[in-house]
Design a protein around this motif. Structure first.
Motif, PDB file in Angstrom:
ATOM      1  N   LEU A   7       0.823  -1.209   0.000  1.00 26.60           N
ATOM      2  CA  LEU A   7       0.000   0.000   0.000  1.00 26.60           C
ATOM      3  C   LEU A   7       0.852   1.252   0.000  1.00 26.60           C
ATOM      4  N   VAL A   8       0.413   2.246  -0.764  1.00 23.84           N
ATOM      5  CA  VAL A   8       0.979   3.599  -0.709  1.00 23.84           C
ATOM      6  C   VAL A   8      -0.185   4.549  -0.470  1.00 23.84           C
ATOM      7  N   LEU A   9      -0.056   5.402   0.531  1.00 27.81           N
ATOM      8  CA  LEU A   9      -1.104   6.380   0.837  1.00 27.81           C
ATOM      9  C   LEU A   9      -0.647   7.764   0.387  1.00 27.81           C
ATOM     10  N   VAL A  10      -1.447   8.398  -0.448  1.00 29.23           N
ATOM     11  CA  VAL A  10      -1.177   9.760  -0.914  1.00 29.23           C
ATOM     12  C   VAL A  10      -2.288  10.650  -0.378  1.00 29.23           C
ATOM     13  N   HIS A  11      -1.937  11.842   0.104  1.00 29.13           N
ATOM     14  CA  HIS A  11      -2.957  12.678   0.725  1.00 29.13           C
ATOM     15  C   HIS A  11      -2.917  14.111   0.226  1.00 29.13           C
ATOM     16  N   GLY A  12      -4.100  14.724   0.292  1.00 33.26           N
ATOM     17  CA  GLY A  12      -4.233  16.159   0.103  1.00 33.26           C
ATOM     18  C   GLY A  12      -4.306  16.820   1.469  1.00 33.26           C
ATOM     19  N   GLY A  13      -5.026  17.908   1.525  1.00 29.17           N
ATOM     20  CA  GLY A  13      -5.157  18.630   2.799  1.00 29.17           C
ATOM     21  C   GLY A  13      -5.718  20.013   2.590  1.00 29.17           C
ATOM     22  N   GLY A  14      -6.633  20.110   1.634  1.00 32.27           N
ATOM     23  CA  GLY A  14      -7.173  21.410   1.266  1.00 32.27           C
ATOM     24  C   GLY A  14      -7.810  22.152   2.421  1.00 32.27           C
ATOM     25  N   ASN A  15      -8.548  21.438   3.272  1.00 31.53           N
ATOM     26  CA  ASN A  15      -9.208  22.098   4.399  1.00 31.53           C
ATOM     27  C   ASN A  15      -8.190  22.655   5.385  1.00 31.53           C
ATOM     28  N   SER A  16      -7.123  21.905   5.629  1.00 34.98           N
ATOM     29  CA  SER A  16      -6.084  22.374   6.546  1.00 34.98           C
ATOM     30  C   SER A  16      -5.378  23.602   5.990  1.00 34.98           C
ATOM     31  N   VAL A  17      -5.116  23.591   4.684  1.00 31.75           N
ATOM     32  CA  VAL A  17      -4.495  24.750   4.034  1.00 31.75           C
ATOM     33  C   VAL A  17      -5.419  25.958   4.140  1.00 31.75           C
ATOM     34  N   GLU A  18      -6.692  25.730   3.832  1.00 31.89           N
ATOM     35  CA  GLU A  18      -7.667  26.826   3.871  1.00 31.89           C
ATOM     36  C   GLU A  18      -7.762  27.436   5.270  1.00 31.89           C
ATOM     37  N   ASN A  19      -7.812  26.584   6.284  1.00 25.81           N
ATOM     38  CA  ASN A  19      -7.927  27.073   7.658  1.00 25.81           C
ATOM     39  C   ASN A  19      -6.691  27.866   8.075  1.00 25.81           C
ATOM     40  N   LEU A  20      -5.512  27.388   7.665  1.00 26.85           N
ATOM     41  CA  LEU A  20      -4.281  28.082   8.018  1.00 26.85           C
ATOM     42  C   LEU A  20      -4.209  29.448   7.343  1.00 26.85           C
ATOM     43  N   LEU A  21      -4.549  29.488   6.064  1.00 23.49           N
ATOM     44  CA  LEU A  21      -4.503  30.758   5.336  1.00 23.49           C
ATOM     45  C   LEU A  21      -5.487  31.764   5.935  1.00 23.49           C
ATOM     46  N   ASN A  25       3.363  32.767  -4.565  1.00 26.46           N
ATOM     47  CA  ASN A  25       4.626  32.432  -3.901  1.00 26.46           C
ATOM     48  C   ASN A  25       4.609  32.769  -2.416  1.00 26.46           C
ATOM     49  N   GLU A  26       3.887  33.847  -2.043  1.00 25.51           N
ATOM     50  CA  GLU A  26       3.857  34.215  -0.634  1.00 25.51           C
ATOM     51  C   GLU A  26       3.027  33.240   0.203  1.00 25.51           C
ATOM     52  N   LEU A  56      -4.205  33.292   9.019  1.00 23.08           N
ATOM     53  CA  LEU A  56      -3.141  34.264   8.740  1.00 23.08           C
ATOM     54  C   LEU A  56      -3.665  35.505   8.022  1.00 23.08           C
ATOM     55  N   GLY A  57      -4.967  35.527   7.786  1.00 20.72           N
ATOM     56  CA  GLY A  57      -5.555  36.675   7.106  1.00 20.72           C
ATOM     57  C   GLY A  57      -5.321  36.696   5.618  1.00 20.72           C
ATOM     58  N   LEU A  58      -5.060  35.513   5.039  1.00 16.44           N
ATOM     59  CA  LEU A  58      -4.801  35.408   3.602  1.00 16.44           C
ATOM     60  C   LEU A  58      -6.006  34.796   2.899  1.00 16.44           C
ATOM     61  N   THR A  59      -6.317  35.303   1.727  1.00 16.49           N
ATOM     62  CA  THR A  59      -7.443  34.759   0.965  1.00 16.49           C
ATOM     63  C   THR A  59      -6.928  33.769  -0.070  1.00 16.49           C
ATOM     64  N   SER A  60      -7.752  32.760  -0.319  1.00 15.67           N
ATOM     65  CA  SER A  60      -7.365  31.699  -1.254  1.00 15.67           C
ATOM     66  C   SER A  60      -8.502  31.484  -2.241  1.00 15.67           C
ATOM     67  N   GLU A  61      -8.161  31.191  -3.484  1.00 18.17           N
ATOM     68  CA  GLU A  61      -9.183  30.916  -4.489  1.00 18.17           C
ATOM     69  C   GLU A  61      -8.799  29.689  -5.302  1.00 18.17           C
ATOM     70  N   LYS A  62      -9.802  29.134  -5.981  1.00 16.16           N
ATOM     71  CA  LYS A  62      -9.568  27.990  -6.848  1.00 16.16           C
ATOM     72  C   LYS A  62     -10.011  28.327  -8.264  1.00 16.16           C
ATOM     73  N   VAL A 106       1.481  26.566   2.626  1.00 13.53           N
ATOM     74  CA  VAL A 106       0.918  25.388   1.970  1.00 13.53           C
ATOM     75  C   VAL A 106       1.829  24.177   2.195  1.00 13.53           C
ATOM     76  N   VAL A 107       3.126  24.385   2.007  1.00 13.76           N
ATOM     77  CA  VAL A 107       4.095  23.307   2.237  1.00 13.76           C
ATOM     78  C   VAL A 107       4.058  22.858   3.696  1.00 13.76           C
TER      79      VAL A 107
END
Length: 279
Positions: free
Chosen positions: A38-52, A70-71, A55-61, A76-77
């Motif tokens: 098995l190999v598990l690959v993951h995202g984390g969009g909700n965690s990224v969104e909550n962190l941004l 870049n900022e 920090l007062g940063l807006t995110s769009e898709k 995200v990393v």
């Protein structure tokens, strides 16, 4: 291991919001590991969104892909390769699994290239060198891979997790299961779709039935099915016990068929029709 064809499983970041479901999920993986690598690959969009947001940063898709200026990239990393990855590793350890937390760039597993300037530091992944993954699998350990990649110059890039999982499945010539918080692809009446091919996918996207993140997921699944010659499954992490049936050949979720499979089926149907007409 009884089954030597690896199984690449992708989970979305929503899994982190339900610890009970996550523990059940990793308990199921523990049951699977003696039978299939098995190999598990993951995202984390909700965690990224909550962190941004914190920090007062807006995110769009755009078309289901997160724009990553870049900022935003360090955050995200940090969220994906750091917090999310290590949280999943910790939950795996609780179930007696030995996890190895990785990113796409580690060991040259995949190479990434920037998609376009409009999306910023967003990349697409391509299979490269699976040796590190094979070594981890050979040790009966679980690779848990975040979707952070890098280009040839070492520039970090945020890769869509579905595409990341597809690239890894291609590298390992593995079966691929894309798990999210929905059990399958739904039609216009919100009813399950058992099977899809390129023709039906194109039609449903044009009609707007499949859109946003699901469109990205389905396209990545079709591309991978065509590359590896295996169908790709879209299902839910909420019912991980289905994976036990899957490795026994049971149908679960929505199966995305390759063009080769679809063409073979069309030829078979045509031959049967021709045979009946000539009798």
């Amino acid at each position: 291991m009884a089954n030597h064809t690896p199984l690449v499983i992708k989970v979305g970041g929503a899994l982190l919001e339900d610890k009970t479901a996550a523990i059940h999920f990793f308990s199921t993986l523990k049951q699977l590991m003696p039978s299939v690598p098995l190999v598990l690959v993951h995202g984390g969009g909700n965690s990224v969104e909550n962190l941004l947001k914190a920090l007062g940063l807006t995110s769009e898709k755009i078309d289901g892909l997160r724009v990553t200026p870049n900022e935003h990239l360090p955050y995200v990393v940090g969220a994906l390769a750091g917090t999310v990855n290590k949280t999943l590793c910790g939950w795996a350890m609780q179930q007696g699994i030995v996890p190895v937390g990785l990113s796409l760039l580690d060991g040259g597993i995949c190479t990434a290239t920037q998609l376009n300037e409009k999306l910023g530091a967003v990349g697409t992944a391509k299979a490269n060198d699976p040796q590190l993954l094979l070594q981890v699998l050979g040790n009966q350990q679980l690779p848990i891979v975040s979707s952070i990649g890098a280009d040839a110059n070492g520039q970090l890039l945020n890769v869509n997790a579905d595409e990341a999982a597809a690239a890894i499945a291609h590298a390992l010539e593995a079966k691929l299961v894309l798990l999210s918080d929905v059990p399958c692809v739904l039609d216009a009446d919100m009813q399950p779709i058992a099977e899809l091919n390129s023709k039906s996918i194109e039609q449903l996207i044009a009609q707007g039935v499949i859109n946003g993140g699901m469109a990205v997921k389905v396209k990545a699944a079709l591309q991978t099915a065509n590359q590896i010659g295996n169908p790709v499954i879209i299902a839910s992490w909420k019912t991980p016990e289905q994976l036990l049936g899957l490795i026994q050949g049971e149908a679960v979720g929505t199966t995305i068929h390759s063009d080769a499979e679809s063409n073979a089926e069309n030829i078979a149907e045509y031959q049967m029709k021709l045979s009946s007409e000539t009798k």
